[in-house]
Design a protein around this motif. Structure first.
Motif, PDB file in Angstrom:
ATOM      1  N   GLU A 225       0.817  -1.212   0.000  1.00 63.12           N
ATOM      2  CA  GLU A 225       0.000   0.000   0.000  1.00 63.12           C
ATOM      3  C   GLU A 225       0.852   1.263   0.000  1.00 63.12           C
ATOM      4  O   GLU A 225       0.364   2.339  -0.355  1.00 63.12           O
ATOM      5  CB  GLU A 225      -0.926   0.013   1.222  1.00 63.12           C
ATOM      6  CG  GLU A 225      -1.963  -1.107   1.222  1.00 63.12           C
ATOM      7  CD  GLU A 225      -2.873  -1.031   2.434  1.00 63.12           C
ATOM      8  OE1 GLU A 225      -2.633  -0.148   3.287  1.00 63.12           O
ATOM      9  OE2 GLU A 225      -3.811  -1.843   2.526  1.00 63.12           O
ATOM     10  N   PHE A 226       2.113   1.140   0.414  1.00 61.37           N
ATOM     11  CA  PHE A 226       2.970   2.322   0.516  1.00 61.37           C
ATOM     12  C   PHE A 226       4.381   1.948   0.062  1.00 61.37           C
ATOM     13  O   PHE A 226       4.898   0.877   0.401  1.00 61.37           O
ATOM     14  CB  PHE A 226       3.011   2.838   1.964  1.00 61.37           C
ATOM     15  CG  PHE A 226       3.551   4.235   2.090  1.00 61.37           C
ATOM     16  CD1 PHE A 226       2.702   5.330   2.057  1.00 61.37           C
ATOM     17  CD2 PHE A 226       4.914   4.451   2.218  1.00 61.37           C
ATOM     18  CE1 PHE A 226       3.199   6.611   2.159  1.00 61.37           C
ATOM     19  CE2 PHE A 226       5.425   5.732   2.323  1.00 61.37           C
ATOM     20  CZ  PHE A 226       4.556   6.824   2.294  1.00 61.37           C
ATOM     21  N   TYR A 227       5.002   2.860  -0.712  1.00 61.87           N
ATOM     22  CA  TYR A 227       6.341   2.626  -1.267  1.00 61.87           C
ATOM     23  C   TYR A 227       7.244   3.818  -0.945  1.00 61.87           C
ATOM     24  O   TYR A 227       6.773   4.887  -0.548  1.00 61.87           O
ATOM     25  CB  TYR A 227       6.265   2.437  -2.790  1.00 61.87           C
ATOM     26  CG  TYR A 227       5.575   1.161  -3.209  1.00 61.87           C
ATOM     27  CD1 TYR A 227       6.308   0.026  -3.538  1.00 61.87           C
ATOM     28  CD2 TYR A 227       4.175   1.079  -3.253  1.00 61.87           C
ATOM     29  CE1 TYR A 227       5.677  -1.154  -3.912  1.00 61.87           C
ATOM     30  CE2 TYR A 227       3.539  -0.092  -3.631  1.00 61.87           C
ATOM     31  CZ  TYR A 227       4.298  -1.203  -3.957  1.00 61.87           C
ATOM     32  OH  TYR A 227       3.664  -2.365  -4.319  1.00 61.87           O
ATOM     33  N   ASP A 228       8.520   3.591  -1.135  1.00 63.33           N
ATOM     34  CA  ASP A 228       9.443   4.724  -1.053  1.00 63.33           C
ATOM     35  C   ASP A 228       9.333   5.599  -2.304  1.00 63.33           C
ATOM     36  O   ASP A 228       9.400   6.823  -2.232  1.00 63.33           O
ATOM     37  CB  ASP A 228      10.893   4.232  -0.923  1.00 63.33           C
ATOM     38  CG  ASP A 228      11.128   3.495   0.380  1.00 63.33           C
ATOM     39  OD1 ASP A 228      10.630   3.962   1.421  1.00 63.33           O
ATOM     40  OD2 ASP A 228      11.806   2.449   0.354  1.00 63.33           O
ATOM     41  N   LEU A 229       9.156   4.944  -3.463  1.00 66.43           N
ATOM     42  CA  LEU A 229       9.168   5.670  -4.737  1.00 66.43           C
ATOM     43  C   LEU A 229       8.164   5.070  -5.707  1.00 66.43           C
ATOM     44  O   LEU A 229       8.154   3.861  -5.931  1.00 66.43           O
ATOM     45  CB  LEU A 229      10.575   5.606  -5.355  1.00 66.43           C
ATOM     46  CG  LEU A 229      10.746   6.232  -6.743  1.00 66.43           C
ATOM     47  CD1 LEU A 229      10.481   7.730  -6.702  1.00 66.43           C
ATOM     48  CD2 LEU A 229      12.145   5.956  -7.285  1.00 66.43           C
ATOM     49  N   ILE A 230       7.339   5.937  -6.257  1.00 66.06           N
ATOM     50  CA  ILE A 230       6.448   5.561  -7.361  1.00 66.06           C
ATOM     51  C   ILE A 230       6.978   6.240  -8.624  1.00 66.06           C
ATOM     52  O   ILE A 230       7.201   7.454  -8.635  1.00 66.06           O
ATOM     53  CB  ILE A 230       4.989   6.008  -7.119  1.00 66.06           C
ATOM     54  CG1 ILE A 230       4.408   5.324  -5.883  1.00 66.06           C
ATOM     55  CG2 ILE A 230       4.137   5.710  -8.346  1.00 66.06           C
ATOM     56  CD1 ILE A 230       3.033   5.865  -5.489  1.00 66.06           C
ATOM     57  N   VAL A 231       7.173   5.458  -9.669  1.00 68.92           N
ATOM     58  CA  VAL A 231       7.575   5.990 -10.969  1.00 68.92           C
ATOM     59  C   VAL A 231       6.384   5.874 -11.906  1.00 68.92           C
ATOM     60  O   VAL A 231       5.868   4.776 -12.128  1.00 68.92           O
ATOM     61  CB  VAL A 231       8.780   5.230 -11.543  1.00 68.92           C
ATOM     62  CG1 VAL A 231       9.185   5.817 -12.891  1.00 68.92           C
ATOM     63  CG2 VAL A 231       9.966   5.269 -10.572  1.00 68.92           C
ATOM     64  N   VAL A 232       5.924   6.992 -12.442  1.00 70.52           N
ATOM     65  CA  VAL A 232       4.769   6.998 -13.336  1.00 70.52           C
ATOM     66  C   VAL A 232       5.274   7.138 -14.772  1.00 70.52           C
ATOM     67  O   VAL A 232       5.803   8.172 -15.157  1.00 70.52           O
ATOM     68  CB  VAL A 232       3.798   8.146 -13.003  1.00 70.52           C
ATOM     69  CG1 VAL A 232       2.562   8.067 -13.901  1.00 70.52           C
ATOM     70  CG2 VAL A 232       3.399   8.106 -11.536  1.00 70.52           C
ATOM     71  N   GLY A 233       5.126   6.071 -15.546  1.00 68.33           N
ATOM     72  CA  GLY A 233       5.593   6.072 -16.931  1.00 68.33           C
ATOM     73  C   GLY A 233       6.753   5.113 -17.112  1.00 68.33           C
ATOM     74  O   GLY A 233       7.728   5.160 -16.361  1.00 68.33           O
ATOM     75  N   GLY A 234       6.642   4.238 -18.125  1.00 72.20           N
ATOM     76  CA  GLY A 234       7.626   3.179 -18.302  1.00 72.20           C
ATOM     77  C   GLY A 234       8.511   3.333 -19.514  1.00 72.20           C
ATOM     78  O   GLY A 234       9.002   2.336 -20.048  1.00 72.20           O
TER      79      GLY A 234
END
Length: 551
Positions: A225-234
């Protein structure tokens, strides 16, 4: 079970013994090294190996051999062991042929003779071959079946989604008898196409991207449910950020709405990327980067559409189209750009039915013997022209300007000049597209207003760059074209952006929301190149660490 095999074939006995010796020294404990003195002998050996049920991990073939050269041999070897990795042994004078082989028979590498010292020149190549082979091995490839119509836009979208996500599939045109039998077995009819049948027999009718992703085993739901880093776009920037984020210990998740790789992933050949002197396809580069990110522990979510972003205290939250949310300490926006819509009468109605945005490599076989038109003058258009020239009778690039030199790399212009069936028409635009069920004709217009109608079934569009930022709220500052401003570009007469809460200026790649960073083509004033996008993705992770330390 017997050891997998490394096969080497060379008509020079001294070379053959030398490469076999070097391979046994490094790989003898885990692989059986088999050598042959001709292509015919090697094919006989492969047939015997096939009958015994043994596996072939990699094949190293000499280019110059009498009666059957290395390329011809590898073409036949692929029929017996399609999953075996392939390398070509060649002299310096034959490097052009080796590069051609990369495209003709999907050779993974070529090796210059001599390869001394093997620790530097031979073993790293073979290491890469066997590592790639171990990912798949010689297991039967489970195929997804797609039944659709050649000129159906939804059918094209399904094929494109599967191809760009490296999912093996077999295409059945609805007019084929086998397609009729499959539809009958699935309890479907031609009005429900596209129909997708998974390897386990599940049937999807007119499926969405998320439904397809779930059915073929792509991850669509986050494990946490929670991360250090979300990257949007691959794309390259997002993959770069994911590799560096995960490798540096950040709990990282990459969210992609369609398929990793972005526009670069659709490129047939990238030749100016550092470290790939022979070029690399966008699909190959993307696949390696995705596997690298996952090796370090990054999650990759596919077919998830991000529709919102907001700051909630120290958390940065993204919102999905289905109403769910995902939170992290920091976010990297790497959503890239989309091709601009071609403003020509009739274009929208025929998109996916002869008019395509991007290279649409799944359409290449359908272009055999046809006259193909490409709109655009940047590298992506040039790379597509090179690719389609191998299938089409003629390829014509249409550019609005007076030449390609202002927008295309010099090496690519020279390459196009050497291809006889590629032509460039300057000062030319598409005014109208014509067709009933599919594209049939184009009306072209030059700078003098003179119009000409030409026949074609395929038009590929590579124009402009529209940033994917419409989903961002007003809190994210963008320039007049929609690209996201970052760092010093956010300061107006030395003043920080409205709503900035920290007692410092934004970091170089930081947006107007602290902890939200931007990398790649979507960033205002960025350099639109694969290498710079990857570099910005890596740099963004360094700044994420700095942000987390300063909070």
């Amino acid at each position: 079970m017997s050891q997998p095999i490394l096969l080497t074939v060379d008509d020079d006995p001294a070379v053959s013994r030398s490469v076999a010796r070097d391979l046994r020294r490094r790989y003898g404990q885990d692989y059986r090294v088999v050598r042959a003195d001709s292509g015919a002998d090697a094919l006989d050996a492969l047939r015997e190996i096939k009958l015994r049920g043994d596996a072939v991990a990699a094949i190293l073939a000499d280019y110059r051999m009498p009666h059957m050269d290395g390329i011809a041999f590898l073409e036949q070897a692929m029929d017996l062991f399609p999953q075996a990795r392939r390398a070509l042994l060649t002299a310096y004078a034959d490097t052009d042929a080796a590069i051609q082989a990369i495209n003709v028979v999907d050779v993974d590498h070529y090796l210059l003779k001599p390869w001394d010292p093997p620790e530097e020149k031979l073993y790293p190549v073979v290491d890469a071959l066997v590592e790639t082979w171990r990912e798949v091995g010689d297991r039967p490839v489970a195929e997804t079946k797609v039944i659709g119509h050649r000129w159906s836009a939804p059918s094209y979208k399904v094929r494109d989604f599967l191809a760009r996500n490296s999912v093996p599939y077999r295409w059945y045109s609805v007019e084929e008898p086998e397609a009729v039998r499959l539809l009958d077995a699935a309890g479907s009819n031609a009005d429900e196409i596209p129909v997708l049948v998974t390897p386990d027999g599940s049937v999807l009718r007119k499926p969405t991207g998320e439904q397809i992703a779930d059915a073929v085993g792509l991850s669509t739901r986050p494990a946490e449910e929670f991360y250090d880093l979300i990257v949007v776009g691959g794309g390259p920037a997002g993959l770069g950020a994911s590799v560096y984020g995960a490798s540096e210990g950040l709990r990282t998740v990459l969210v992609e709405r369609r398929a990793t790789g972005g526009q670069a992933g659709q490129s047939s050949r990238i030749e100016n990327y550092l470290g790939f002197p022979d070029g690399v396809s966008g699909a190959q580069l993307t696949d390696r980067a995705r596997r690298q990110a996952q090796k370090f522990g990054a999650e990759v979510l596919t077919a998830r559409d991000v529709v919102g972003l907001e700051a909630r205290g120290s958390a940065r939250v993204i919102k999905f189209g289905d109403g769910s949310e995902l939170a992290a300490h920091a976010v990297v926006l790497a959503t890239g750009v989309s091709y601009r819509t071609l403003q020509a009468d009739g274009c929208a109605e025929l998109t996916g039915r002869g008019v395509y945005y991007g290279s649409a490599s799944t359409e290449a076989p359908e272009c055999t013997g046809q006259h193909v038109y490409i709109v655009g003058g940047a590298n992506s258009a040039g790379q597509a022209a090179v690719f389609f020239s191998r299938y089409a009778k003629d390829v014509t690039i249409l550019v609005r300007g007076e030449s390609l030199h202002a927008s295309m790399s010099h090496y690519l212009i020279e390459q196009l000049d050497q291809i006889e069936n590629v032509h460039v028409r300057t000062h030319t635009t598409v005014k109208q597209v014509h067709g009933d069920e599919h594209l049939e004709k184009l009306t072209l217009c030059d700078q003098h207003g003179t119009e000409e109608t030409v026949e074609t079934s395929h038009l590929f569009v590579f124009i402009g760059a529209a940033p994917r930022t419409g989903w961002l709220g007003d809190q994210i500052v963008r320039d007049e074209h929609g690209f996201v401003r970052t760092g010093p570009d956010l300061l107006v007469e030395g003043r920080r952006p409205a709503g900035w809460t920290l007692d410092r200026d934004p970091h170089h790649l930081e947006s107007s929301i602290p902890g939200v960073f931007v990398a790649g083509d979507v960033r205002s004033q960025s350099v639109k190149r694969v290498a710079s996008a990857v570099g910005e993705g890596a740099m963004a992770v360094t700044l994420v660490h700095r942000y987390l330390e300063q909070r």
